[in-house]
Design an enzyme around this catalytic site. Structure first.
Site, PDB file in Angstrom:
ATOM      1  N   TYR A 113      -0.951  -9.786  -9.015  1.00 31.47           N
ATOM      2  CA  TYR A 113       0.120 -10.134  -8.086  1.00 31.47           C
ATOM      3  C   TYR A 113      -0.452 -10.661  -6.782  1.00 31.47           C
ATOM      4  CZ  TYR A 113      -0.494  -5.816  -5.293  1.00 31.47           C
ATOM      5  OH  TYR A 113      -0.993  -4.828  -4.482  1.00 31.47           O
ATOM      6  N   LYS A 132      -6.616  -8.333  -7.988  1.00 31.66           N
ATOM      7  CA  LYS A 132      -5.372  -7.765  -7.437  1.00 31.66           C
ATOM      8  C   LYS A 132      -4.405  -7.436  -8.576  1.00 31.66           C
ATOM      9  CE  LYS A 132      -2.299  -8.506  -3.460  1.00 31.66           C
ATOM     10  NZ  LYS A 132      -2.450  -7.172  -2.883  1.00 31.66           N
TER      11      LYS A 132
HETATM   12  N1  PDD Z   1      -1.641  -5.403  -0.423  1.00 27.76           N
HETATM   13  N2  PDD Z   1      -6.462  -3.911  -0.069  1.00 27.76           N
HETATM   14  C1  PDD Z   1      -5.515  -3.612  -0.984  1.00 27.76           C
HETATM   15  C2  PDD Z   1      -5.800  -2.552  -1.986  1.00 27.76           C
HETATM   16  C3  PDD Z   1      -4.280  -4.296  -0.962  1.00 27.76           C
HETATM   17  O1  PDD Z   1      -3.345  -3.989  -1.877  1.00 27.76           O
HETATM   18  C4  PDD Z   1      -4.039  -5.278   0.028  1.00 27.76           C
HETATM   19  C5  PDD Z   1      -2.751  -6.050   0.093  1.00 27.76           C
HETATM   20  C6  PDD Z   1      -5.056  -5.542   0.962  1.00 27.76           C
HETATM   21  C7  PDD Z   1      -4.911  -6.594   2.033  1.00 27.76           C
HETATM   22  O2  PDD Z   1      -4.965  -7.895   1.493  1.00 27.76           O
HETATM   23  P1  PDD Z   1      -4.222  -9.126   2.193  1.00 27.76           P
HETATM   24  O3  PDD Z   1      -4.729  -9.185   3.578  1.00 27.76           O
HETATM   25  O4  PDD Z   1      -4.635 -10.285   1.380  1.00 27.76           O
HETATM   26  O5  PDD Z   1      -2.733  -8.837   2.136  1.00 27.76           O
HETATM   27  C8  PDD Z   1      -6.265  -4.850   0.869  1.00 27.76           C
HETATM   28  C9  PDD Z   1      -0.342  -6.049  -0.464  1.00 27.76           C
HETATM   29  C10 PDD Z   1       0.150  -6.492   0.860  1.00 27.76           C
HETATM   30  C11 PDD Z   1       0.627  -5.136  -1.191  1.00 27.76           C
HETATM   31  O6  PDD Z   1       0.204  -4.540  -2.156  1.00 27.76           O
HETATM   32  O7  PDD Z   1       1.801  -5.068  -0.812  1.00 27.76           O
END
Ligand code: PDD
Length: 286
Positions: free
Chosen positions: A33, A147
């Site tokens: 995702y 992710k």
């Molecule tokens: N999560 N680490 C994890 C485990 C994450 O799930 C996320 C983002 C990040 C930060 O990544 P970014 O800066 O690309 O959003 C780091 C999203 C926002 C979520 O699961 O809702």
């Protein structure tokens, strides 16, 4: 108000959206995702999110269901159809649906789903107060750079620490902090240096993290990428988390111990306002 969501090439009202019970995203968490922020009706850091999506698909051997250009058009279209001004776009791609079997067919057609969440990403009330976090053992699988939607451990960890009064959980592995449940974690030393863990399979390669590192360097804030312990974090001058959802959120306590003077720190706040400016300057609209 019913949202219009995107499911496998069709725009449908959310109550009519359907995915097979045999979908491997549902049965095996065999899906990846992305979450992209929308500010003033425009996409923030879309190029980074699209690139990471491609890396996640490649890592799992799921064929991209659409090209990057189509992906961007779909993001613009979901903003338009939902009249989204500020909020988030959630995009999920699973390997597809077939009868339950640990082995999957090479010919599966991926399932693609998108929906919006309206939220004032430009004015988060918690920016003023900061948040508290509590450390928990790292318990996720060892490919956290992908992710995937395997978020159960992270969800349970956040529930557990919230019951104990913290806002979020911070994972610790081999004595070092990896990241938060859905964010990257950073500290600022007493001499004003931003420290963040180096990229590896231990953590998600955050798009906001990457932008913040660039912004810090361009604005005279020195940076260092290395691992650090919970004790070092607790004695830091400042701490903050980054993600597409919260941009830059100050952390004011870890395991009940105050960080600095227990208030959002000046460098965290400066980085947030610089990030918002950067986001607006580089945002993409139709
Ligand atoms: N999560 N680490 C994890 C485990 C994450 O799930 C996320 C983002 C990040 C930060 O990544 P970014 O800066 O690309 O959003 C780091 C999203 C926002 C979520 O699961 O809702």
């Amino acid at each position: 108000m019913s949202r219009t969501v995107y499911v496998n090439g069709e725009w449908v009202a959310e109550e009519n959206a359907k995915v097979s019970v045999f979908d491997r995203g549902y049965l095996f968490a065999d899906a990846i995702y992305e979450v992209t922020a929308v500010a003033n009706g425009r996409l923030i850091d879309f190029t980074g999110h699209a690139a990471r999506l491609a890396r996640s698909l490649e890592a799992l051997g799921i064929k991209p269901p659409v090209t990057n250009d189509v992906l961007k058009t779909l993001h613009f279209e979901i903003i338009r159809r939902n009249e989204l001004t500020n909020g988030l776009i959630y995009l999920q791609i699973s390997r597809g649906a077939e009868d339950r079997d640990f082995l999957y067919s090479a010919s599966l057609e991926p399932t693609i789903v998108m929906f919006t969440q309206a939220r004032n990403v430009l004015a988060n009330p918690r920016w003023e107060t900061g948040i508290s976090v509590a450390t928990v053992p790292e318990g996720r699988w060892s490919n956290r750079q992908i992710k995937t939607v395997q978020l159960l451990y992270s969800s349970m960890a956040k529930m557990e620490v919230q019951r104990k009064g913290a806002d979020d959980a911070l994972f610790v592995e081999d004595g070092f902090i990896t990241e938060g449940t859905s964010n990257n974690f950073h500290i600022v030393t007493s001499d004003g240096k931003l420290i963040t863990r180096a990229l590896s399979n231990a953590l998600l390669h955050g798009i906001t993290r990457s932008s913040i590192l660039d912004i810090a360097e361009k604005n005279g804030i020195p940076t260092e990428q290395r691992s650090f312990t919970p004790d070092e974090a607790k004695s830091a001058a400042e701490a903050f988390i980054t993600s597409a959802g919260v941009f830059v959120m100050p952390v004011i306590a870890i395991d009940g111990q105050k960080i600095g003077d227990g208030k959002p720190g000046p460098i965290s706040q400066k980085l947030r306002s610089l990030y918002i400016q950067h986001s607006i300057d580089t945002s993409e609209g139709p």
